[in-house]
Design a protein around this motif. Structure first.
Motif, PDB file in Angstrom:
ATOM      1  N   TRP A   4       0.832  -1.216   0.000  1.00 43.53           N
ATOM      2  CA  TRP A   4       0.000   0.000   0.000  1.00 43.53           C
ATOM      3  C   TRP A   4       0.858   1.254   0.000  1.00 43.53           C
ATOM      4  CZ3 TRP A   4       1.035   2.941   4.219  1.00 43.53           C
ATOM      5  CH2 TRP A   4       1.379   2.298   5.413  1.00 43.53           C
ATOM      6  N   GLN A  90     -16.740   5.719   4.340  1.00 42.81           N
ATOM      7  CA  GLN A  90     -16.092   4.664   5.124  1.00 42.81           C
ATOM      8  C   GLN A  90     -15.887   3.375   4.342  1.00 42.81           C
ATOM      9  OE1 GLN A  90     -18.657   6.371   7.358  1.00 42.81           O
ATOM     10  NE2 GLN A  90     -16.822   7.599   7.505  1.00 42.81           N
ATOM     11  N   PRO A 154      -3.431 -14.661   1.689  1.00 48.69           N
ATOM     12  CA  PRO A 154      -3.476 -16.022   1.164  1.00 48.69           C
ATOM     13  C   PRO A 154      -4.697 -16.196   0.260  1.00 48.69           C
ATOM     14  CG  PRO A 154      -4.144 -15.973   3.453  1.00 48.69           C
ATOM     15  CD  PRO A 154      -3.647 -14.604   3.118  1.00 48.69           C
TER      16      PRO A 154
ATOM     17  N   ALA B  36      -1.256   1.063  10.750  1.00 47.04           N
ATOM     18  CA  ALA B  36      -0.980   0.109   9.675  1.00 47.04           C
ATOM     19  C   ALA B  36       0.304  -0.659   9.914  1.00 47.04           C
ATOM     20  CB  ALA B  36      -0.921   0.838   8.338  1.00 47.04           C
ATOM     21  N   THR B  37       1.263  -0.042  10.609  1.00 43.54           N
ATOM     22  CA  THR B  37       2.538  -0.721  10.797  1.00 43.54           C
ATOM     23  C   THR B  37       2.634  -1.455  12.123  1.00 43.54           C
ATOM     24  OG1 THR B  37       3.436   1.359  11.613  1.00 43.54           O
ATOM     25  CG2 THR B  37       3.853   0.860   9.313  1.00 43.54           C
ATOM     26  N   VAL B  74     -17.048  -0.231   7.419  1.00 46.37           N
ATOM     27  CA  VAL B  74     -15.865  -0.686   6.688  1.00 46.37           C
ATOM     28  C   VAL B  74     -15.703  -2.200   6.795  1.00 46.37           C
ATOM     29  CG1 VAL B  74     -14.185  -0.520   8.562  1.00 46.37           C
ATOM     30  CG2 VAL B  74     -13.450  -0.117   6.229  1.00 46.37           C
ATOM     31  N   PHE B  77     -16.393  -4.603   4.044  1.00 48.00           N
ATOM     32  CA  PHE B  77     -15.407  -4.750   2.969  1.00 48.00           C
ATOM     33  C   PHE B  77     -14.264  -5.656   3.402  1.00 48.00           C
ATOM     34  CE2 PHE B  77     -17.555  -0.788   2.259  1.00 48.00           C
ATOM     35  CZ  PHE B  77     -17.843  -0.841   0.906  1.00 48.00           C
ATOM     36  N   PHE B  81     -11.855 -10.478   3.206  1.00 48.79           N
ATOM     37  CA  PHE B  81     -10.439 -10.853   3.220  1.00 48.79           C
ATOM     38  C   PHE B  81     -10.067 -11.503   4.541  1.00 48.79           C
ATOM     39  CE2 PHE B  81     -10.678  -7.163   0.328  1.00 48.79           C
ATOM     40  CZ  PHE B  81     -10.491  -7.899  -0.832  1.00 48.79           C
ATOM     41  N   ILE B  84     -11.130 -15.034   4.322  1.00 52.20           N
ATOM     42  CA  ILE B  84     -10.206 -15.824   3.511  1.00 52.20           C
ATOM     43  C   ILE B  84      -8.972 -16.188   4.333  1.00 52.20           C
ATOM     44  CG2 ILE B  84      -8.709 -15.791   1.481  1.00 52.20           C
ATOM     45  CD1 ILE B  84     -10.733 -13.883   0.193  1.00 52.20           C
ATOM     46  N   SER B  85      -8.417 -15.170   5.053  1.00 48.57           N
ATOM     47  CA  SER B  85      -7.216 -15.427   5.837  1.00 48.57           C
ATOM     48  C   SER B  85      -7.483 -16.475   6.919  1.00 48.57           C
ATOM     49  CB  SER B  85      -6.735 -14.135   6.503  1.00 48.57           C
ATOM     50  OG  SER B  85      -6.324 -13.219   5.538  1.00 48.57           O
ATOM     51  N   ALA B  88      -7.664 -19.827   5.425  1.00 48.19           N
ATOM     52  CA  ALA B  88      -6.350 -20.283   4.975  1.00 48.19           C
ATOM     53  C   ALA B  88      -5.437 -20.582   6.162  1.00 48.19           C
ATOM     54  CB  ALA B  88      -5.716 -19.233   4.077  1.00 48.19           C
ATOM     55  N   ARG B  93      -3.762 -12.973  11.301  1.00 48.54           N
ATOM     56  CA  ARG B  93      -3.823 -12.006  10.233  1.00 48.54           C
ATOM     57  C   ARG B  93      -5.261 -11.508  10.039  1.00 48.54           C
ATOM     58  NH1 ARG B  93      -0.488 -11.287   5.480  1.00 48.54           N
ATOM     59  NH2 ARG B  93      -1.564  -9.662   4.355  1.00 48.54           N
ATOM     60  N   LYS B 100      -7.368  -3.337  12.398  1.00 50.36           N
ATOM     61  CA  LYS B 100      -6.743  -2.173  11.774  1.00 50.36           C
ATOM     62  C   LYS B 100      -7.727  -1.413  10.904  1.00 50.36           C
ATOM     63  CE  LYS B 100      -1.993  -3.782  11.804  1.00 50.36           C
ATOM     64  NZ  LYS B 100      -0.857  -4.208  10.998  1.00 50.36           N
ATOM     65  N   ALA B 105     -10.988   3.362  10.083  1.00 49.10           N
ATOM     66  CA  ALA B 105     -12.257   3.951   9.673  1.00 49.10           C
ATOM     67  C   ALA B 105     -12.808   4.862  10.773  1.00 49.10           C
ATOM     68  CB  ALA B 105     -13.265   2.842   9.351  1.00 49.10           C
TER      69      ALA B 105
END
Lengths: 279, 241
Positions: A4, A90, A154, B36-37, B74, B77, B81, B84-85, B88, B93, B100, B105
């Motif tokens: 990103w 958002q 993944p 984010a970090t 948020v 959305f 993912f 999925i994580s 998996a 994660r 995060k 948001a």
């Protein structure tokens, strides 16, 4: 993670170029028109198109804006749309804004405009408009997927296949919707949609191939992310930290892609000038 | 329409509403990067950050529950993912994605619900964002409501004419395309009218803010606190392992 950040860094100069071009090609006094067209993109999403099997879809709009406002102005409008969306609705998130800008506002708009710029004035105009709509969504979606893979989300193989199938379907739908809307606009007032300049055919074929190869290449590179890192190992070799190396590798990869785009763009400008002289 | 709520919140009165938008924007950007970090002991760090954000919302006199719920939009959305994580085999994660994205948001929501959009865009311009783009964004935001309402009117009118009853799909496709084209033409015409009206009032290519931004001691204090507090929380918890 650095994906990103890399894209945020890449989005800034790309947006700056789009803005400068839009300012020079689009009368700055007509800024209100760009803003209102951005509002139109939002509002048009409320109008549903039946696409079969009981589902409906809506216009994304990047290609349509490029046909009516020109690619640079269309990019600026899409950047504003994405920024307002990230701030007010958002969705997407602010740090992902760079990625969204690159995928949808820059590459999506350019990929959508390309077929139109090449075939938009001849007998293949309808096909070009359809292809532009489809290509803009396909390019954005493939890029987004690649970025997810690069940031090591993944993604099992069947999932990948399903998402690619969905992307293909939504690309075709966007193509069909864009074509239908352009035809309705033509029936209403033919000068809404611009007339692109004439271009030689060979260049056209080359450019489309380059875009397709680029998209497929990025996807393959990201399913095997070590590939790109390997490609740009020279820059990355001297750096101690792993994430720093990765970022450098990502930047190197982007620089490579930029260079390719620049070469294609230079080539396009020169051959257009040549066409202008011979005409 | 749901963003009307933000518009109302952003015009409230509180010490936070009065702060210079530039400081709020910079503080938000720093917070987003720090979030984010983040990696080590994320759940604990995230919990403290969440409390910090809640405190800020209360200080801004926003309805806390409604704001916290709105920031949750948020998740629709990121949940995909995260799912999925999880499937998996990487639940850590998945959790980090959810935490995060939600905190980011929430922070963005706090900025836009304590700063009117015009003030925010003006602040961003003073921070160096390109004016051309900000003016486009300003017009977009201003006419978002107007054009959306027009689209809703057209939709209602189409329903009252019996649209949607048609069995032929191609016919409905054509009708929808016609509606989008009409909306386009109306928006375009509207833009020309706006432009003429602006010229008539002496528009010279840039906006004149009603009140210029002025950074006082309170703004600097707020900016320092808003930038340092999240960093301090993260450092303290990561070191204290």
């Amino acid at each position: 993670m650095p994906v990103w950040a890399t894209l945020d860094a890449a989005a800034a100069p790309a947006a700056a170029v789009a803005i400068r071009r839009a300012r020079s090609t689009f009368d700055p006094a007509r800024i209100p028109a760009l803003g209102v067209m951005g509002a139109f993109v939002f509002a048009a999403q409320m109008i549903n198109f039946p696409v079969g099997a009981g589902t409906s879809s809506h216009l994304v709009g990047g290609a349509l804006l490029a046909y009516t406002l020109g690619p640079a102005a269309a990019s600026v409008v899409m950047i504003a749309v994405l920024a307002i969306q990230a701030l007010v609705f958002q969705d997407g998130g602010l740090l992902a804004l760079g990625a969204n800008i690159v995928n949808m506002a820059i590459i999506g708009v350019l990929a959508g405009y390309l077929p139109f710029a090449i075939w938009g004035s001849g007998g293949r105009r309808r096909a070009a408009i359809f292809a532009g709509g489809a290509l803009s969504v396909a390019a954005s979606a493939v890029l987004a997927l690649s970025e997810l893979l690069l940031s090591r989300v993944p993604m099992p193989r069947p999932m990948l296949a399903i998402s690619l199938a969905i992307f293909a379907a939504s690309a075709l739908i966007e193509g069909a919707i864009t074509l239908a809307v352009v035809e309705a606009l033509d029936a209403m007032q033919p000068n809404f949609v611009r007339k692109p300049a004439e271009r030689p055919l060979a260049l056209a074929a080359l450019a489309v191939t380059a875009v397709l190869l680029g998209a497929v290449g990025v996807l393959f590179a990201s399913t095997a992310p070590d590939g790109i890192e390997h490609l740009t190992r020279i820059q990355a070799a001297g750096l101690p930290e792993r994430w720093l190396g990765k970022t450098a590798a990502g930047l190197g990869g982007l620089a490579l892609i930029y260079a390719v785009c620049l070469v294609i763009g230079r080539f396009a400008v020169r051959s257009r000038a040549a066409a202008g002289r011979s005409a | 329409m749901h963003h009307v709520i933000l518009e109302r919140w952003s015009r409230g009165r509180s010490p936070l509403h009065r702060r210079d938008p530039r400081f709020k924007a910079v503080a938000l950007l720093v917070f987003l990067v720090v979030v984010a970090t983040a990696g080590q002991r994320l759940p604990l760090v995230a919990a403290v950050w969440f409390l910090l954000l809640c405190g800020t919302a209360v200080a801004a006199r926003l309805p806390l529950a409604a704001a916290a719920a709105r920031a949750g939009i948020v998740l629709s959305f990121t949940a995909v993912f995260a799912g999925i994580s999880w499937l998996a085999g990487d639940p850590a994660r998945a959790l980090s994605l959810i935490l995060k994205s939600y905190l980011s948001a929430f922070a963005v929501l706090l900025l836009v619900s304590t700063t009117p959009m015009s003030g925010l865009l003006h602040g961003l311009e003073r921070l160096g964002a390109p004016r051309f783009l900000l003016m486009v964004a300003q017009f977009l935001y201003r006419y978002l409501f107007v054009i959306s309402e027009k689209a809703q009117h057209m939709h209602r009118a189409a329903l009252s004419r019996g649209f949607g009853g048609s069995r032929r799909r191609s016919g409905r496709m054509e009708a929808a395309a016609g509606a989008v084209a009409t909306l386009f033409a109306k928006s375009y015409g509207r833009a020309e009218g706006i432009h003429r009206a602006m010229l008539a009032r002496g528009f010279n290519g840039q906006f004149q803010p009603l009140e210029p931004l002025r950074a006082g001691a309170a703004d600097w204090a707020f900016g320092a606190a808003a930038v340092l507090a999240p960093i301090a929380v993260r450092v303290a918890i990561e070191r204290g392992a």
